[in-house]
Enzyme design. Sequence first.
Site, PDB file in Angstrom:
ATOM      1  N   ASN A  54       0.396  -0.679  -0.096  1.00  0.00           N
ATOM      2  CA  ASN A  54       0.190   0.033  -0.242  1.00  0.00           C
ATOM      3  C   ASN A  54       0.413   1.218   0.156  1.00  0.00           C
ATOM      4  OD1 ASN A  54      -1.993  -1.940   0.446  1.00  0.00           O
ATOM      5  ND2 ASN A  54      -2.396  -0.948   2.168  1.00  0.00           N
ATOM      6  N   ARG A 382     -10.904  -3.635 -14.641  1.00  0.00           N
ATOM      7  CA  ARG A 382      -9.681  -4.123 -13.968  1.00  0.00           C
ATOM      8  C   ARG A 382     -10.150  -5.662 -14.289  1.00  0.00           C
ATOM      9  NH1 ARG A 382      -5.584  -0.965 -11.971  1.00  0.00           N
ATOM     10  NH2 ARG A 382      -6.926   0.738 -10.612  1.00  0.00           N
ATOM     11  N   ARG A 412      -5.699   2.777 -13.632  1.00  0.00           N
ATOM     12  CA  ARG A 412      -4.194   2.654 -13.179  1.00  0.00           C
ATOM     13  C   ARG A 412      -3.371   1.387 -12.493  1.00  0.00           C
ATOM     14  NH1 ARG A 412      -4.631   6.556  -9.258  1.00  0.00           N
ATOM     15  NH2 ARG A 412      -4.233   8.542 -10.210  1.00  0.00           N
ATOM     16  N   HIS A 442     -15.457   4.113 -14.487  1.00  0.00           N
ATOM     17  CA  HIS A 442     -15.340   3.070 -13.836  1.00  0.00           C
ATOM     18  C   HIS A 442     -16.972   2.209 -13.413  1.00  0.00           C
ATOM     19  CE1 HIS A 442     -14.401   2.236  -9.364  1.00  0.00           C
ATOM     20  NE2 HIS A 442     -13.360   2.299  -9.802  1.00  0.00           N
ATOM     21  N   TYR A 475     -12.165  -9.127  -2.432  1.00  0.00           N
ATOM     22  CA  TYR A 475     -12.819  -8.153  -2.266  1.00  0.00           C
ATOM     23  C   TYR A 475     -14.402  -8.331  -1.352  1.00  0.00           C
ATOM     24  CZ  TYR A 475      -8.911  -5.831  -4.650  1.00  0.00           C
ATOM     25  OH  TYR A 475      -7.666  -5.248  -5.031  1.00  0.00           O
ATOM     26  N   ARG A 571     -13.913   1.729   4.478  1.00  0.00           N
ATOM     27  CA  ARG A 571     -12.666   1.061   5.043  1.00  0.00           C
ATOM     28  C   ARG A 571     -11.626   2.230   4.561  1.00  0.00           C
ATOM     29  NH1 ARG A 571      -9.320  -0.281   0.472  1.00  0.00           N
ATOM     30  NH2 ARG A 571     -10.741  -0.094  -1.279  1.00  0.00           N
ATOM     31  N   HIS A 599     -15.477  -3.359  -0.060  1.00  0.00           N
ATOM     32  CA  HIS A 599     -15.129  -3.078  -1.876  1.00  0.00           C
ATOM     33  C   HIS A 599     -16.304  -3.145  -2.014  1.00  0.00           C
ATOM     34  CE1 HIS A 599     -13.893  -2.499  -6.129  1.00  0.00           C
ATOM     35  NE2 HIS A 599     -13.288  -1.660  -5.335  1.00  0.00           N
TER      36      HIS A 599
END
Length: 712
Positions: A54, A382, A412, A442, A475, A571, A599
């Site tokens: 992270n 993704r 990204r 997204h 997730y 979160r 998530h």
Amino acid sequence: MAKDKKTMDFENPELYINRELSWLQFNERVLSEAEDETNPLFERLKFLSISASNLDEFFMVRVASLIDMINAGYKKLDIAGMTATEQLEAVLGTVHDFVDTQYRIYNEKLIPLLKENGLLICSDEDLTDKEKNYVDRYFDEYVYPVLTPMAVDSSRPFPLIRNKTLNIGSLLKKKEGKDDVDFATVQVPDVLPRILEIPGKGDVRKVMLLEKVIERNIKKLYLNYDIITSAAYRVGRNADLSIDEDEAEDLLKEIEKQIKRRQWGQAIRLEVPAGIDKKLLKLIAKELGVEANEIYNIEGPLDLTYLMKMYKLDGFDHLKEHSYIDPQPVPEFEGSDNIFEVIRRGDILMHHPYQTFENVVRFVEQAAVDSDVLAIKQTLYRVSGNSPIIAALAKAADNGKQVTVLVELKARFDEENNIVWAKMLEKAGCHVIYGLVGLKTHCKITLVVRREEDGIKRYVHLGTGNYNDSTAKQYTDVGLFTCAPAFGEDATAVFNMLSGYSEPLGWNKLSLAPLWLKDRILDLIKREEQHALAGEPARIVAKMNAICHKEVIAALYRASSAGVKVDLIVRGICCLRAGVPGVSENITVRSIVGNFLEHSRMFYFENGGSPEFYCSSADWMPRNLERRVEILFPVEDDKLRKKMWHILETELRDTEKAHVMNEKGIYVKMQTPGSDAEKINSQKVFGDEARVASKKRGADSRVFIPETNPKI
């Protein structure tokens, strides 16, 4: 209730928490799981590794962004009233303390426990002569042929050191000749395992890190030199892509070009061992151009992400968590091979990873081979490295179906992966869209258009997470299947908007960013405020990854001041301050950090006693609400609404993995080890319930939900 003017000034920066410092608090919560003695040892290794990974990304993106702002002379204050310079100073000071804590946990807590449990991370003095011979033979046979030592002199400039690579720098002196000191560096090869297990028959298994193997044999790289000193070092670079989409003639080619530059961005962090020779450090720091506050003196091995490899070592299952079950079947789909027939019976809400993501994959796979399916349309942000969904889309195009895929090239750190998929899908005959200029797409939506006896029917999947079958096991997300006509019409409008210039006049069910979603959220919050002022039931429960949109936070402050009870499950980043008298005393904020990464984005609005439930791909952040294509969608079936409420209500009762923000903006874990209070781990609860639900059969077992709120 009257409020004084100062309290009601929602522009006051003291009411907000800096985004970057809030993120660092989140990573501290991750790190706290590594220190928590109630977690099995190898799970603690995993959390320490995650905290390191992270931090790498935080530097490459967020710290890099602050440095870019400073270099550009950016003067605008952030939400908490801080300049970019003030933010950077605060961040770097916090990170230095954070890294010290990481290595205190590593050295004082985890390493001794590993040794107690039969695993030793070796240095030279821990090896017998026989073991040293094994290490040296391994170096000669496997490592030495791969290494490329690079000298620095007048004809050979300091080499470009790639982002996040581990390197060993050395000061050298010729055995015969001048007294000049030379510098050389060699990269620790990432094509070889970083962990070398040393054969043996004792009670303790020994492993050695690759850089230690190289350092032990470093003289073999510089035969005509004496080694004055050697030390490992690792550099972190600015890895945030800068793309002028308006000027780019070909977005795909421009992103490909920028990806290659990512490895060579400005150096913004240098990690070195605490005992490094001062002259060697000065030379490396000067060549990389890093300042003193960007240097991290490490009491241990550089790059703790290697602990994830340790986690995967065989033979230590007894030191891992086994109470989390594998993804379970979704009851609605059991006993039926026709996924479209099941969806026609009614809407289905899936809770991943407790329930399998396989049905989403099967949805696309069946559509690819179904002769009645005319078209498939999907957004991809993704996806996994060997994605079955990509394969199914390619197969669908090969079968003559109209396949439209929006592949977001600007996701990204997935840009390169997505370029590969985009080219493959185009080659297979799919119509591929590369996102929209100036925006990231997204949202997570799939539309299947099918010819049936009563006409054309549209099947829709909407989700809070990516179409990634790999991360869907790690997730927590929710996904909705529906064939309701209103959703189908909206889904068609979404793809028409993405593929062309068709902007609908209105929407039946969906709310989209960047044009409509923010206003919809503000309206929903305002409505709760009005209900409270009218003495009617008013409550908001909102679960998301992050909240830092000032307008939305101010709206929540106003709602709280009016008497609305607001429970936030966030979160990561939270720029809102909970418990401020007269402003947010009716707001609670909690963060759950557990075995799975939280998530999902889920929202409950009491609405005067007629509750409404929504899910979304969007967090409440400026980038999501103003610079991305996102979707908010309602959940309307009563059984599914009960299921959503149960998820939210259980997380609000979590005592084992929840950290709650106090009035000082500091997070405190709900339950301390050894407490006699009732213990609730929401992730374990959901896992157990998924297992029970998968065993049920019959028409009345389509959804297993403990009754927790009869009015919904």
